[in-house]
Design an enzyme around this catalytic site. Structure first.
Site, PDB file in Angstrom:
ATOM      1  N   HIS A   1       0.815  -1.220   0.000  1.00  0.00           N
ATOM      2  CA  HIS A   1       0.000   0.000   0.000  1.00  0.00           C
ATOM      3  C   HIS A   1       0.853   1.276   0.000  1.00  0.00           C
ATOM      4  CE1 HIS A   1       0.415  -0.182   4.513  1.00  0.00           C
ATOM      5  NE2 HIS A   1       0.436   1.136   4.365  1.00  0.00           N
TER       6      HIS A   1
ATOM      7  N   ASP B   1       0.244  -7.726   1.593  1.00  0.00           N
ATOM      8  CA  ASP B   1       0.636  -6.316   1.640  1.00  0.00           C
ATOM      9  C   ASP B   1       2.155  -6.139   1.660  1.00  0.00           C
ATOM     10  OD1 ASP B   1       0.268  -3.628   1.538  1.00  0.00           O
ATOM     11  OD2 ASP B   1      -0.344  -3.382   3.627  1.00  0.00           O
TER      12      ASP B   1
ATOM     13  N   SER C   1       4.684   2.726   7.905  1.00  0.00           N
ATOM     14  CA  SER C   1       4.325   1.559   7.093  1.00  0.00           C
ATOM     15  C   SER C   1       5.494   1.141   6.210  1.00  0.00           C
ATOM     16  CB  SER C   1       3.119   1.874   6.207  1.00  0.00           C
ATOM     17  OG  SER C   1       1.957   2.004   6.965  1.00  0.00           O
TER      18      SER C   1
END
Length: 469
Positions: A123, A153, A228
């Protein structure tokens, strides 16, 4: 003298009467709770503060920080979009309604090899037109995407550089709840940020939080937007996870963060480097995790493990002798207490791998060696379809080069619109569908308001198109 004694006596009597009246009419009765106390003397340690202080002092985070800071990078994702406004073109002429937009996103990444391979979250780089990577020493590089896996992911990037600092992978199965960890990343564009915490839980399932893996490591190390794709490391500076998500109502850290275990991340990037795609292995069983209520309903003594409700024909589990009502409690020595444990373990394996499964049948414990097979079937709940891969012989018979077959329909509306078992999905949004994993990934990576245009081959060999919103 007598007079003095009388005065003293009257004073004492008056005081006693006053006190008695106060106790009787004014003061509320005191409630006394009597607790039984063991008469044996208790051995009580009195140096709690010193013990805690010593434990903290013995944990040195500086070594892990020094090992990881230079191997965690800042990732900048720029996507360019062109939007056409037909009304502006109508009033101002053709070409005047075209507008160009750029959108910038940031995150983190981890260098895991000296020749410039970087792991991050999918992402973080999704829909990127341009990717820029900045090292801790402020050097900037252009990066390209080698591959990505939306289900877990994870994305794999590459920059052209050699002799870079990198982080080694640890075995995430060996991490323990309560173990100290560090989260290293770039929250809010603040470079080279290190936060500390402990492992709060393992095998955490974030149901309803997107398509990503169901077996997270949960920690209380502070993670915010920008973290992230960054590193979750142990006190030795070894990678045990990729920081991926936070649980928050505000969008900022409130005490819970989640990381993809390093064993899953490592398997994904190895597949991407070797095959260009991720090979998913399955056991060949269907069922769910046990808990007190389920165990009571099924009349099973166990309250933890994976309960098998059915076994797929010709699967590794079937050939190894697993049956309905068996309960899987271990896989290669890894304890299986939930569905997330099992899916997380399988995400580290490939088709063809042989694993040792420990299961309980009618109160007795057994083991079996199970050969994992390739994922050939998938339930896509968002579409209301069960799908199956087609082999070369079936494709040739249908006179198509690609597609997956509809084997069951759970959405009654689709039946109303004419979709039937045996239909073949050949493309989604003009992208060819070659396997059930392709469908799963295309569905999971679509934008929130994106329309799905699905092309199917009906039972007469004719092409039909359906729009899913």
């Amino acid at each position: 003298m007598k007079r003095i004694i009388s005065i003293v006596l009257f004073s004492a009597l008056g005081g006693a009467l006053t006190l008695g009246a106060y106790k009787l009419f004014i003061e509320k009765p005191q409630v006394v709770i009597e607790k039984a106390v063991e008469s044996k003397p208790l051995a009580v340690k009195t140096n709690y503060t010193n013990t805690l202080g010593t434990a903290i002092e013995d944990t040195d985070f500086t070594i892990a920080a020094e090992k990881t800071l230079n191997a965690v990078v800042h990732v900048k994702n720029t996507s360019y979009k062109t939007v056409r406004d037909p009304f502006a073109e109508f009033f101002y002429g053709q070409g005047n309604g075209i507008k160009h937009y750029s959108q910038v996103g940031t995150g983190s990444g981890v260098i895991f090899s000296s020749d410039g391979y970087i792991i991050t979250n999918n992402h973080v780089v999704k829909d990127a037109t341009d990717i820029e990577v900045t090292l801790n020493n402020k050097k900037v590089y252009k990066a390209k995407i080698i591959g990505n896996d939306a289900i877990n992911d994870i994305a794999l990037l590459k920059i052209d550089e050699k002799e870079l600092p990198y982080i080694t992978f640890a075995n995430s199965d060996n991490v323990k709840v309560g173990e100290w960890v560090l989260a290293v990343g770039n929250p809010y564009n603040l470079t080279s940020t290190v936060t500390a915490g402990i492992i709060s839980a393992k095998g955490r399932d974030l149901e309803g939080n997107g398509p990503i893996t169901d077996s997270f490591i949960q920690t209380d190390a502070a993670v915010n937007p920008g973290n992230s794709g960054g590193a979750l490391v142990n006190v030795r500076g070894e990678l045990i996870g990729i920081n991926t998500a936070i649980s928050s109502r505000t969008g900022s850290f409130i005490g819970y963060s989640f990381a993809v275990p390093s064993n899953i991340a490592k398997k994904v990037i190895e597949d991407l480097m070797e095959f260009g795609t991720v090979h998913k292995a399955i056991l060949g069983v269907q069922g769910g995790e046990l808990n007190g209520k389920v165990a009571q309903d099924l009349d099973i003594d166990l309250t933890e493990g994976f309960y098998i409700s059915s076994v797929s024909e010709n699967s590794g589990a079937k050939k190894a002798g697993l049956k309905k009502d068996d309960v899987i409690i271990q896989a290669d020595g890894v304890k299986i207490t939930s569905y997330a444990n099992l899916t997380g373990f399988l995400n580290t394996k490939r088709p063809g791998d042989v694993i040792k499964v420990t299961y309980v049948r009618e109160g007795h414990e057994y083991t079996a060696n199970v050969k994992l097979s390739k994922n050939e079937m998938s339930k896509v709940n968002s579409l209301g379809l069960e799908l199956k891969n087609l082999d070369a012989k079936e494709l040739k018979k249908l006179k198509v080069s690609n597609g997956v077959k509809v084997t069951d329909i759970t959405n009654k509306e689709l039946l109303y619109y004419g979709v039937r078992k045996g239909y073949v999905i050949t493309s989604i949004n003009n992208q060819k569908v070659n396997s059930v994993d392709d469908v799963t990934e295309m569905i999971s990576t679509k934008a929130a308001n994106e329309v799905l245009r699905i092309e199917m081959l009906n039972l007469d060999g004719e092409v039909e198109r359906y729009i899913f919103r």
